[in-house]
Motif scaffolding. Structure first.
Motif, short mmCIF file in Angstrom:
data_model
loop_
_atom_site.label_atom_id
_atom_site.label_comp_id
_atom_site.label_asym_id
_atom_site.label_seq_id
_atom_site.Cartn_x
_atom_site.Cartn_y
_atom_site.Cartn_z
N GLU A 67 -17.78 63.88 73.60
CA GLU A 67 -18.62 64.90 74.54
C GLU A 67 -17.73 65.38 75.61
N LYS A 68 -16.86 64.99 75.80
CA LYS A 68 -16.14 65.43 77.06
C LYS A 68 -15.19 66.80 76.61
N ALA A 69 -14.79 67.11 75.51
CA ALA A 69 -14.27 68.34 74.86
C ALA A 69 -14.39 68.40 73.43
N PRO A 70 -14.16 69.49 72.96
CA PRO A 70 -14.19 69.59 71.58
C PRO A 70 -13.13 69.23 70.96
N HIS A 71 -13.32 68.51 69.78
CA HIS A 71 -12.34 67.96 69.06
C HIS A 71 -12.07 68.50 67.38
N ARG A 72 -10.95 68.79 66.87
CA ARG A 72 -11.02 69.41 65.61
C ARG A 72 -9.92 68.79 65.02
N LEU A 73 -10.26 68.57 63.55
CA LEU A 73 -9.36 67.73 62.16
C LEU A 73 -9.11 66.26 62.59
N TYR A 74 -10.16 65.63 63.12
CA TYR A 74 -10.50 64.37 63.30
C TYR A 74 -11.33 64.07 61.99
N GLY A 75 -11.09 63.00 61.05
CA GLY A 75 -11.76 62.19 60.44
C GLY A 75 -12.48 63.40 59.29
N HIS A 76 -11.83 64.53 59.04
CA HIS A 76 -12.74 65.37 58.21
C HIS A 76 -12.01 65.18 56.83
N VAL A 77 -11.27 64.29 56.30
CA VAL A 77 -10.52 64.25 55.14
C VAL A 77 -11.14 62.95 54.22
N ASP A 78 -11.33 63.00 53.19
CA ASP A 78 -11.87 61.74 52.18
C ASP A 78 -10.55 60.90 52.02
#
Length: 311
Positions: A67-78
């Motif tokens: 919520e505090k900042a956009p995050h990318r490439l976390y938890g996106h891989v099976d």
């Protein structure tokens, strides 16, 4: 003009902030502080935090952080996917090209040194590995174990064997695959690096390196909190997938220990103790790698920092 305005100009002035360090060192807190000040986007540079199931076990950012900042490439891989540094760079290119965050600084944070190296230097030109070669060495690893394959590697490629610890089965198999497929040592190919994705950007580099006793204390607190957060349920969900134990996600610290609890082979206290020991050893290896591999352009910081001191 605010700092965020300065950092959000056009692409030729794009900024990157690199925050490396061992596990439980305070990297995420620093990344959030810089993101809040700059309007930046936090990008994962940790090879275990990419997996979608392992939020608690890998200490991925929680809902409050997101919520505090956009995050990318976390938890996106099976977790069934054998994710690689090359795949991470491909996914990262999509983040860089995303028009929704165009012009915003990207704040890379994590403990995987090879991700940072590839980010700035690119990847070495590795050969395609035929399926039969890949399967043969993976079978040998499953049957004989990493120490036996390390002896084979030492006999065939002494330079690669010297750079890879005997317990590191994944890297040993990779070195043997590359040697058989190309006839060249993986160390030779690694020296032929490509071009990094942020080579023309303005880059600030921070190595978060608190006192080791502080890192170890944070590890203790983190592992103790995982039980109440639901780590057993998380590991049970991963085990229900019945995945190949050789997959990287299955080797995350804590999977083996908490699996033993679920199977009734170990008490929770013993499992937590063993996971703490394994995590401390991992942090020690990270500390050694970062000290030896990162150059003088990385600014070392401790666990205490003031927001005004950064970018």
């Amino acid at each position: 003009m605010k700092d965020g305005d300065v950092l959000q100009r056009d692409k030729k002035d794009r900024r990157a902030v690199l925050i490396a360090g061992p596990t439980a060192s305070g990297k995420s807190a620093l990344a959030l502080a810089i993101a809040a000040r700059s309007g930046g986007v936090i990008v994962n540079a940790d090879s275990m935090q990419v997996y979608e199931v392992l939020r608690i076990l890998t200490a991925r950012p929680g809902p409050e952080d997101i919520e505090k900042a956009p995050h990318r490439l976390y938890g996106h891989v099976d977790p069934a996917t054998p994710y690689s540094t090359g795949r991470w760079l491909e996914d990262l290119q999509g983040v860089i090209d995303d028009p929704a965050i165009d012009g915003r600084p990207l704040i890379f944070t994590g403990g995987t040194g090879l991700y940072f190296r590839a980010l700035e230097q690119g990847l070495s030109p590795m050969p395609a590995i035929p399926v039969e070669i890949r399967e043969r060495w993976r079978t040998r690893m499953a049957d004989d174990g990493p120490e036996a394959l390390h002896e084979i590697l030492r006999a065939r490629d002494a330079a690669a064997a010297a750079a890879i610890p005997p317990p590191d089965g994944q890297r040993i198999v990779r070195a043997l695959e590359v040697l058989e497929a190309s006839g060249m040592s993986i160390t030779t190919l690694q020296a032929q690096a490509g071009k990094g994705l942020i080579r023309s950007w303005k880059v600030a580099r921070y190595l978060v390196m608190p006192d080791r006793k502080d890192v170890y204390a944070n590890i203790e607190k983190r592992l103790d909190a995982m039980v109440d957060q639901g780590v057993l349920e998380e590991v049970a969900a991963l085990r229900a997938r019945q995945l190949d134990p050789a997959l990287p996600a299955m080797k995350a610290i804590g999977v083996r220990e908490f699996s033993a609890v679920l199977e009734g082979r170990m008490t929770m206290d013993v499992a937590i103790g063993q996971a703490k020991t394994a995590t401390r050893r991992y942090a020690k290896r990270q500390i050694t790698w970062f000290r030896n591999q990162l150059g003088e352009d990385w600014r070392k910081v401790g666990s205490e920092f003031a927001e005004k001191d950064f970018i």
